[in-house]
Design a protein around this motif. Structure first.
Motif, PDB file in Angstrom:
ATOM      1  N   VAL A  84     -13.105  -5.240  51.693  1.00 15.17           N
ATOM      2  CA  VAL A  84     -12.978  -6.029  50.471  1.00 15.17           C
ATOM      3  C   VAL A  84     -11.644  -6.771  50.401  1.00 15.17           C
ATOM      4  O   VAL A  84     -11.491  -7.682  49.599  1.00 15.17           O
ATOM      5  CB  VAL A  84     -13.176  -5.165  49.201  1.00 15.17           C
ATOM      6  N   GLU A  85     -10.696  -6.388  51.244  1.00 15.43           N
ATOM      7  CA  GLU A  85      -9.407  -7.069  51.318  1.00 15.43           C
ATOM      8  C   GLU A  85      -8.962  -7.125  52.766  1.00 15.43           C
ATOM      9  O   GLU A  85      -9.358  -6.289  53.569  1.00 15.43           O
ATOM     10  CB  GLU A  85      -8.316  -6.308  50.545  1.00 15.43           C
ATOM     11  N   CYS A  86      -8.110  -8.107  53.051  1.00 16.43           N
ATOM     12  CA  CYS A  86      -7.486  -8.180  54.368  1.00 16.43           C
ATOM     13  C   CYS A  86      -5.989  -8.345  54.176  1.00 16.43           C
ATOM     14  O   CYS A  86      -5.547  -9.160  53.357  1.00 16.43           O
ATOM     15  CB  CYS A  86      -8.028  -9.339  55.194  1.00 16.43           C
ATOM     16  N   PHE A  87      -5.230  -7.568  54.934  1.00 20.23           N
ATOM     17  CA  PHE A  87      -3.774  -7.629  54.931  1.00 20.23           C
ATOM     18  C   PHE A  87      -3.287  -8.185  56.262  1.00 20.23           C
ATOM     19  O   PHE A  87      -3.954  -8.040  57.286  1.00 20.23           O
ATOM     20  CB  PHE A  87      -3.172  -6.230  54.736  1.00 20.23           C
ATOM     21  N   LEU A  88      -2.100  -8.785  56.242  1.00 22.42           N
ATOM     22  CA  LEU A  88      -1.466  -9.232  57.478  1.00 22.42           C
ATOM     23  C   LEU A  88       0.035  -9.315  57.265  1.00 22.42           C
ATOM     24  O   LEU A  88       0.519  -9.336  56.131  1.00 22.42           O
ATOM     25  CB  LEU A  88      -2.026 -10.594  57.926  1.00 22.42           C
ATOM     26  N   GLU A  89       0.750  -9.311  58.378  1.00 21.20           N
ATOM     27  CA  GLU A  89       2.174  -9.616  58.372  1.00 21.20           C
ATOM     28  C   GLU A  89       2.385 -10.822  59.266  1.00 21.20           C
ATOM     29  O   GLU A  89       1.701 -10.970  60.276  1.00 21.20           O
ATOM     30  CB  GLU A  89       3.013  -8.456  58.936  1.00 21.20           C
ATOM     31  N   LEU A  90       3.355 -11.663  58.907  1.00 18.25           N
ATOM     32  CA  LEU A  90       3.719 -12.768  59.784  1.00 18.25           C
ATOM     33  C   LEU A  90       5.213 -12.994  59.702  1.00 18.25           C
ATOM     34  O   LEU A  90       5.853 -12.618  58.718  1.00 18.25           O
ATOM     35  CB  LEU A  90       2.951 -14.043  59.438  1.00 18.25           C
ATOM     36  N   ARG A  91       5.732 -13.583  60.758  1.00 15.83           N
ATOM     37  CA  ARG A  91       7.159 -13.908  60.782  1.00 15.83           C
ATOM     38  C   ARG A  91       7.486 -14.868  59.648  1.00 15.83           C
ATOM     39  O   ARG A  91       6.760 -15.843  59.428  1.00 15.83           O
ATOM     40  CB  ARG A  91       7.533 -14.569  62.117  1.00 15.83           C
ATOM     41  N   GLU A  92       8.607 -14.607  58.989  1.00 17.98           N
ATOM     42  CA  GLU A  92       9.041 -15.478  57.909  1.00 17.98           C
ATOM     43  C   GLU A  92       9.189 -16.927  58.383  1.00 17.98           C
ATOM     44  O   GLU A  92       8.917 -17.868  57.646  1.00 17.98           O
ATOM     45  CB  GLU A  92      10.377 -14.962  57.365  1.00 17.98           C
ATOM     46  N   SER A  93       9.578 -17.114  59.641  1.00 21.72           N
ATOM     47  CA  SER A  93       9.800 -18.467  60.171  1.00 21.72           C
ATOM     48  C   SER A  93       8.514 -19.193  60.558  1.00 21.72           C
ATOM     49  O   SER A  93       8.541 -20.391  60.826  1.00 21.72           O
ATOM     50  CB  SER A  93      10.713 -18.389  61.397  1.00 21.72           C
ATOM     51  N   ASN A  94       7.382 -18.514  60.557  1.00 23.16           N
ATOM     52  CA  ASN A  94       6.130 -19.110  61.030  1.00 23.16           C
ATOM     53  C   ASN A  94       5.435 -19.856  59.896  1.00 23.16           C
ATOM     54  O   ASN A  94       4.433 -19.399  59.338  1.00 23.16           O
ATOM     55  CB  ASN A  94       5.220 -18.035  61.634  1.00 23.16           C
ATOM     56  N   GLN A  95       5.985 -21.027  59.565  1.00 25.23           N
ATOM     57  CA  GLN A  95       5.480 -21.782  58.421  1.00 25.23           C
ATOM     58  C   GLN A  95       4.079 -22.347  58.641  1.00 25.23           C
ATOM     59  O   GLN A  95       3.302 -22.447  57.693  1.00 25.23           O
ATOM     60  CB  GLN A  95       6.459 -22.898  58.048  1.00 25.23           C
ATOM     61  N   SER A  96       3.725 -22.697  59.884  1.00 25.64           N
ATOM     62  CA  SER A  96       2.374 -23.226  60.114  1.00 25.64           C
ATOM     63  C   SER A  96       1.335 -22.131  59.873  1.00 25.64           C
ATOM     64  O   SER A  96       0.286 -22.397  59.269  1.00 25.64           O
ATOM     65  CB  SER A  96       2.237 -23.826  61.510  1.00 25.64           C
TER      66      SER A  96
END
Length: 152
Positions: free
Chosen positions: A100-112
């Protein structure tokens, strides 16, 4: 001419292609060991256009939560909407599996990537300090979540 986009489950014999794409796309790509483990523990998907590998993604499931662990599009194929198509496929699979939900992490610098996730409906809910290795130290991760909707 229309390009045929297809998705299929990743196999062990795909790893050379997957690792080559990762080396180009990321400053800190996943290792073969991580992918070996992922193939037995998670859903790993290949994306092809006209039978050419252009991207891949890895999702895990914990109860009714999906976690997007990795998503990559070949550098020369970026900016054509393929990332969104791959994300849509992975989220559809998660929804079909009862998430029912999806979580993720991404680099702060990865604006695209941030813009892609935001466009899909992810919202930033937190930050993990010094989460990712980076040249000269570490970089924060932004934590994002999206509500998944089952097909009506």
């Amino acid at each position: 001419m229309s390009n045929t986009v297809e998705f299929r489950r990743m196999q062990a014999d795909d790893l050379d292609r997957v690792l080559a794409l990762e080396q180009q796309a990321f400053s800190h790509p996943w290792t073969r060991k991580l992918y070996d483990d992922a193939l037995t523990s998670y859903e790993c998907w290949m994306m092809t256009v006209d039978n050419q590998h252009v991207g891949h993604g890895v999702i895990s499931q914990v109860l009714d939560e999906a976690h997007l662990l990795n998503i990559a599009i070949a550098v020369e194929q970026q900016g054509q909407g393929l990332g969104l198509q791959l994300l849509e496929h992975l989220m559809q699979r998660s929804s079909e599996r009862g998430c029912v939900e999806c979580f993720l992490e991404l680099r702060e610098s990865n604006q695209s990537a941030y813009r892609l996730y935001e466009r899909f409906g992810f919202n930033e809910i937190g930050r993990r300090r010094d989460y990712y290795p980076a040249p000269g130290g570490h970089e924060d991760a932004l934590v994002m979540v999206c509500t998944l909707f089952a097909d009506e």
